[in-house]
Write a protein that holds these residues in place. Structure first.
Motif, PDB file in Angstrom:
ATOM      1  N   ASN A 158       0.816  -1.215   0.000  1.00  0.00           N
ATOM      2  CA  ASN A 158       0.000   0.000   0.000  1.00  0.00           C
ATOM      3  C   ASN A 158       0.852   1.268   0.000  1.00  0.00           C
ATOM      4  O   ASN A 158       0.873   2.004  -0.976  1.00  0.00           O
ATOM      5  CB  ASN A 158      -1.040   0.013   1.132  1.00  0.00           C
ATOM      6  N   GLY A 159       1.605   1.533   1.047  1.00  0.00           N
ATOM      7  CA  GLY A 159       2.374   2.760   1.098  1.00  0.00           C
ATOM      8  C   GLY A 159       3.387   2.885  -0.027  1.00  0.00           C
ATOM      9  O   GLY A 159       3.543   3.965  -0.624  1.00  0.00           O
ATOM     10  N   GLN A 160       4.073   1.799  -0.348  1.00  0.00           N
ATOM     11  CA  GLN A 160       5.054   1.855  -1.432  1.00  0.00           C
ATOM     12  C   GLN A 160       4.384   2.012  -2.789  1.00  0.00           C
ATOM     13  O   GLN A 160       4.952   2.648  -3.696  1.00  0.00           O
ATOM     14  CB  GLN A 160       5.950   0.622  -1.405  1.00  0.00           C
ATOM     15  N   LEU A 161       3.187   1.466  -2.944  1.00  0.00           N
ATOM     16  CA  LEU A 161       2.448   1.669  -4.192  1.00  0.00           C
ATOM     17  C   LEU A 161       2.145   3.149  -4.387  1.00  0.00           C
ATOM     18  O   LEU A 161       2.201   3.670  -5.509  1.00  0.00           O
ATOM     19  CB  LEU A 161       1.146   0.861  -4.184  1.00  0.00           C
ATOM     20  N   ALA A 162       1.818   3.826  -3.289  1.00  0.00           N
ATOM     21  CA  ALA A 162       1.550   5.258  -3.366  1.00  0.00           C
ATOM     22  C   ALA A 162       2.804   6.017  -3.783  1.00  0.00           C
ATOM     23  O   ALA A 162       2.742   6.947  -4.609  1.00  0.00           O
ATOM     24  CB  ALA A 162       1.045   5.764  -2.017  1.00  0.00           C
ATOM     25  N   LEU A 163       3.955   5.652  -3.216  1.00  0.00           N
ATOM     26  CA  LEU A 163       5.198   6.338  -3.561  1.00  0.00           C
ATOM     27  C   LEU A 163       5.605   6.071  -5.006  1.00  0.00           C
ATOM     28  O   LEU A 163       6.179   6.955  -5.672  1.00  0.00           O
ATOM     29  CB  LEU A 163       6.299   5.909  -2.599  1.00  0.00           C
ATOM     30  N   LEU A 193       8.496   8.611  -6.464  1.00  0.00           N
ATOM     31  CA  LEU A 193       9.445   8.973  -5.411  1.00  0.00           C
ATOM     32  C   LEU A 193      10.128   7.765  -4.773  1.00  0.00           C
ATOM     33  O   LEU A 193      10.605   7.846  -3.637  1.00  0.00           O
ATOM     34  CB  LEU A 193       8.725   9.779  -4.324  1.00  0.00           C
ATOM     35  N   MET A 194      10.206   6.662  -5.479  1.00  0.00           N
ATOM     36  CA  MET A 194      10.798   5.474  -4.869  1.00  0.00           C
ATOM     37  C   MET A 194      12.288   5.631  -4.587  1.00  0.00           C
ATOM     38  O   MET A 194      12.794   5.156  -3.563  1.00  0.00           O
ATOM     39  CB  MET A 194      10.546   4.246  -5.745  1.00  0.00           C
ATOM     40  N   ASP A 195      13.019   6.304  -5.459  1.00  0.00           N
ATOM     41  CA  ASP A 195      14.445   6.495  -5.197  1.00  0.00           C
ATOM     42  C   ASP A 195      14.655   7.338  -3.939  1.00  0.00           C
ATOM     43  O   ASP A 195      15.519   7.028  -3.099  1.00  0.00           O
ATOM     44  CB  ASP A 195      15.123   7.171  -6.388  1.00  0.00           C
ATOM     45  N   GLU A 196      13.872   8.402  -3.819  1.00  0.00           N
ATOM     46  CA  GLU A 196      13.961   9.260  -2.639  1.00  0.00           C
ATOM     47  C   GLU A 196      13.569   8.502  -1.375  1.00  0.00           C
ATOM     48  O   GLU A 196      14.153   8.712  -0.308  1.00  0.00           O
ATOM     49  CB  GLU A 196      13.075  10.487  -2.819  1.00  0.00           C
ATOM     50  N   PHE A 197      12.589   7.620  -1.507  1.00  0.00           N
ATOM     51  CA  PHE A 197      12.167   6.787  -0.385  1.00  0.00           C
ATOM     52  C   PHE A 197      13.297   5.853   0.058  1.00  0.00           C
ATOM     53  O   PHE A 197      13.640   5.785   1.250  1.00  0.00           O
ATOM     54  CB  PHE A 197      10.928   5.987  -0.761  1.00  0.00           C
ATOM     55  N   HIS A 198      13.894   5.161  -0.881  1.00  0.00           N
ATOM     56  CA  HIS A 198      14.971   4.229  -0.530  1.00  0.00           C
ATOM     57  C   HIS A 198      16.133   4.949   0.143  1.00  0.00           C
ATOM     58  O   HIS A 198      16.820   4.378   1.004  1.00  0.00           O
ATOM     59  CB  HIS A 198      15.457   3.481  -1.776  1.00  0.00           C
ATOM     60  N   ALA A 199      16.340   6.211  -0.202  1.00  0.00           N
ATOM     61  CA  ALA A 199      17.453   6.966   0.363  1.00  0.00           C
ATOM     62  C   ALA A 199      17.261   7.283   1.841  1.00  0.00           C
ATOM     63  O   ALA A 199      18.243   7.563   2.540  1.00  0.00           O
ATOM     64  CB  ALA A 199      17.647   8.260  -0.421  1.00  0.00           C
ATOM     65  N   GLY A 225       9.077  12.220   9.765  1.00  0.00           N
ATOM     66  CA  GLY A 225       9.483  13.554   9.352  1.00  0.00           C
ATOM     67  C   GLY A 225      10.296  13.547   8.068  1.00  0.00           C
ATOM     68  O   GLY A 225      10.150  14.445   7.222  1.00  0.00           O
ATOM     69  N   ASP A 226      11.157  12.537   7.900  1.00  0.00           N
ATOM     70  CA  ASP A 226      11.954  12.438   6.677  1.00  0.00           C
ATOM     71  C   ASP A 226      11.059  12.175   5.465  1.00  0.00           C
ATOM     72  O   ASP A 226      11.284  12.738   4.384  1.00  0.00           O
ATOM     73  CB  ASP A 226      12.984  11.325   6.808  1.00  0.00           C
ATOM     74  N   LEU A 227      10.062  11.309   5.643  1.00  0.00           N
ATOM     75  CA  LEU A 227       9.161  11.000   4.544  1.00  0.00           C
ATOM     76  C   LEU A 227       8.322  12.219   4.177  1.00  0.00           C
ATOM     77  O   LEU A 227       8.112  12.520   2.993  1.00  0.00           O
ATOM     78  CB  LEU A 227       8.262   9.824   4.928  1.00  0.00           C
ATOM     79  N   ARG A 228       7.857  12.931   5.180  1.00  0.00           N
ATOM     80  CA  ARG A 228       7.098  14.151   4.897  1.00  0.00           C
ATOM     81  C   ARG A 228       7.949  15.154   4.129  1.00  0.00           C
ATOM     82  O   ARG A 228       7.468  15.813   3.198  1.00  0.00           O
ATOM     83  CB  ARG A 228       6.605  14.771   6.205  1.00  0.00           C
ATOM     84  N   GLN A 229       9.227  15.260   4.492  1.00  0.00           N
ATOM     85  CA  GLN A 229      10.106  16.210   3.805  1.00  0.00           C
ATOM     86  C   GLN A 229      10.333  15.804   2.354  1.00  0.00           C
ATOM     87  O   GLN A 229      10.415  16.668   1.468  1.00  0.00           O
ATOM     88  CB  GLN A 229      11.435  16.333   4.537  1.00  0.00           C
ATOM     89  N   VAL A 230      10.445  14.507   2.091  1.00  0.00           N
ATOM     90  CA  VAL A 230      10.569  14.033   0.706  1.00  0.00           C
ATOM     91  C   VAL A 230       9.370  14.506  -0.116  1.00  0.00           C
ATOM     92  O   VAL A 230       9.527  15.002  -1.246  1.00  0.00           O
ATOM     93  CB  VAL A 230      10.680  12.494   0.672  1.00  0.00           C
ATOM     94  N   LEU A 231       8.177  14.369   0.451  1.00  0.00           N
ATOM     95  CA  LEU A 231       6.976  14.797  -0.262  1.00  0.00           C
ATOM     96  C   LEU A 231       6.952  16.310  -0.450  1.00  0.00           C
ATOM     97  O   LEU A 231       6.628  16.809  -1.533  1.00  0.00           O
ATOM     98  CB  LEU A 231       5.735  14.317   0.491  1.00  0.00           C
ATOM     99  N   LEU A 232       7.299  17.047   0.591  1.00  0.00           N
ATOM    100  CA  LEU A 232       7.330  18.508   0.482  1.00  0.00           C
ATOM    101  C   LEU A 232       8.329  18.959  -0.583  1.00  0.00           C
ATOM    102  O   LEU A 232       8.040  19.860  -1.391  1.00  0.00           O
ATOM    103  CB  LEU A 232       7.685  19.129   1.827  1.00  0.00           C
ATOM    104  N   ASP A 233       9.492  18.328  -0.599  1.00  0.00           N
ATOM    105  CA  ASP A 233      10.530  18.721  -1.559  1.00  0.00           C
ATOM    106  C   ASP A 233      10.131  18.417  -2.998  1.00  0.00           C
ATOM    107  O   ASP A 233      10.709  18.989  -3.939  1.00  0.00           O
ATOM    108  CB  ASP A 233      11.847  18.004  -1.238  1.00  0.00           C
ATOM    109  N   SER A 234       9.163  17.525  -3.179  1.00  0.00           N
ATOM    110  CA  SER A 234       8.755  17.129  -4.529  1.00  0.00           C
ATOM    111  C   SER A 234       7.695  18.062  -5.118  1.00  0.00           C
ATOM    112  O   SER A 234       7.298  17.890  -6.270  1.00  0.00           O
ATOM    113  CB  SER A 234       8.205  15.697  -4.505  1.00  0.00           C
ATOM    114  N   LEU A 235       7.259  19.052  -4.341  1.00  0.00           N
ATOM    115  CA  LEU A 235       6.199  19.956  -4.786  1.00  0.00           C
ATOM    116  C   LEU A 235       6.761  21.324  -5.147  1.00  0.00           C
ATOM    117  O   LEU A 235       7.744  21.771  -4.543  1.00  0.00           O
ATOM    118  CB  LEU A 235       5.149  20.111  -3.681  1.00  0.00           C
TER     119      LEU A 235
END
Length: 373
Positions: A52-57, A62-68, A104-114
């Motif tokens: 579920n969560g990874q499907l959303a990413l 944003l999978m590369d950013e997630f893995h990082a 917090g890191d995951l939220r920042q990944v999403l924020l940085d992508s906008l």
């Protein structure tokens, strides 16, 4: 001011929706009550699931950013009896489907992508109202307003958008958790650090339980669960750190000291978190121009799925909108029907209720064996 898509709430679900809409070239504005991305701590570890969560990413690109930002080794699991006996010590071999990240890191990944300016900080919603023909007005605490042709409530348990669709309100589930943090664990709290291990610790018992995670920067984050009415907690003065800590620790008398150290050795004042839930199977009739996602739609007792479901809600809603730009009502209907079914039928780990006689270390081991974990 008029905008085509307005999201209330810059949590993981709302930001995932915003990102997927951005990927498809659809303008969106997110309004968030917090004054800035760093206005408050964003919680602890999240296991992001491959179903579920990874499907959303993936939908968000944003999978590369997630893995990082994945914390290696944190899928390790230890289950202890309350006397400290280790009944399960499962290492993280890197093949699990639930890698852990800091919220917090995951939220920042999403924020940085906008794009800059997508999130409007410091906009606390005071009210919403329908204007007809699928349009809605949102009023903010500072008196400002925005009118939108599509309003999405991603604003959590106490959503200000939900009343447009439903009269349901969250109710206390009969359990609260008390959060503690131990910093510099390996050097300053070695017994507790050894007990927690490299990932997650679970020490359950009927009515009382301790969960703990090893977060980044050598931090232990514990969630001390107690099944008691809210009046019981109200009698504890949590403003008095020493008294509150001693009172909570008293409930774990006889437990192994390396476990109770997660309470007594906290480097911060204990934080009380009452737990609430919406009725199981919460749903509403389709109303033009407005919908909900995440906890605003299906707040449930913690089960490891909440953040994952919110992100999948956001991704699927974004994909539905992109697929039906000329017929938003079809998009919302398609999204809601899938979301209603998923949130009602979500398969959790089958963890026993805290008051259950099976809420023991051995009971949990038996459950894992039964489900092939």
């Amino acid at each position: 001011m008029h905008t085509p898509v307005t999201i209330i709430g810059a949590g993981l679900g709302g930001l995932t929706l915003a990102r997927v809409l951005h990927v498809h070239g659809i303008p969106v504005t997110v309004y968030e009550a917090e004054s800035s991305p760093s206005a408050r701590a964003q919680g602890g570890l999240l296991d992001i699931h491959d179903y579920n969560g990874q499907l959303a990413l993936k939908a968000a690109g944003l999978m590369d950013e997630f893995h990082a930002i994945v914390l290696e080794g944190r899928q390790a699991l230890r289950v202890l009896d309350r006397d400290g006996t280790v009944l399960l010590d499962q290492a993280d071999d890197g093949t699990g489907g639930r890698p852990e990240v800091q919220r917090g890191d995951l939220r920042q990944v999403l924020l940085d992508s906008l794009p800059a300016g997508t999130v409007r900080w410091g906009h606390k919603v005071s009210g919403t109202r329908a204007l007809g023909e699928g349009r809605h007005e949102v009023t903010f605490a500072d008196g400002g307003t925005v009118v939108t042709s599509l309003l999405v409530g991603a604003d959590g348990a106490w959503s200000r958008v939900r009343p447009l669709l439903s009269t349901a309100t969250p109710e206390y589930i009969g359990k609260s958790v008390v959060e503690t943090y131990l910093f510099g664990a390996d050097t300053r709290h070695p017994a507790a650090a050894k007990t927690v291990g490299g990932g997650m610790l679970i020490a359950p018992s009927p009515g009382r339980e301790i969960f703990a995670h090893r977060e980044k920067d050598d931090t232990l984050h514990a969630y001390v669960g107690l099944s008691e009415p809210q009046d019981w907690f109200a009698a504890i003065d949590f403003a008095d750190t020493a008294t509150a800590t001693a009172r909570i620790a008293q409930e774990f008398a006889g437990w192994a000291p390396e476990l109770t150290a997660l309470i007594t050795d906290s480097d911060v004042a204990p934080v009380l978190r009452p737990l609430y839930a919406l009725p199981t199977g919460h749903r509403w009739d389709r109303a033009p121009g407005v919908t909900l996602l995440g906890d605003a739609a299906h707040l449930a007792a913690p089960n490891g799925e909440g953040a994952n479901l919110a992100m999948l809600d956001g991704a699927e809603l974004g994909e539905a909108i992109a697929s039906h730009l000329d017929d938003i009502e079809t998009a919302l209907t398609e999204y809601e029907q899938a979301m209603f079914h998923r949130s009602a039928e979500t398969v959790t780990d089958g963890m026993p209720e805290i008051d259950s006689a099976d809420n023991t270390a051995q009971g949990l081991i038996n459950l894992f064996t039964e489900h092939g974990r």
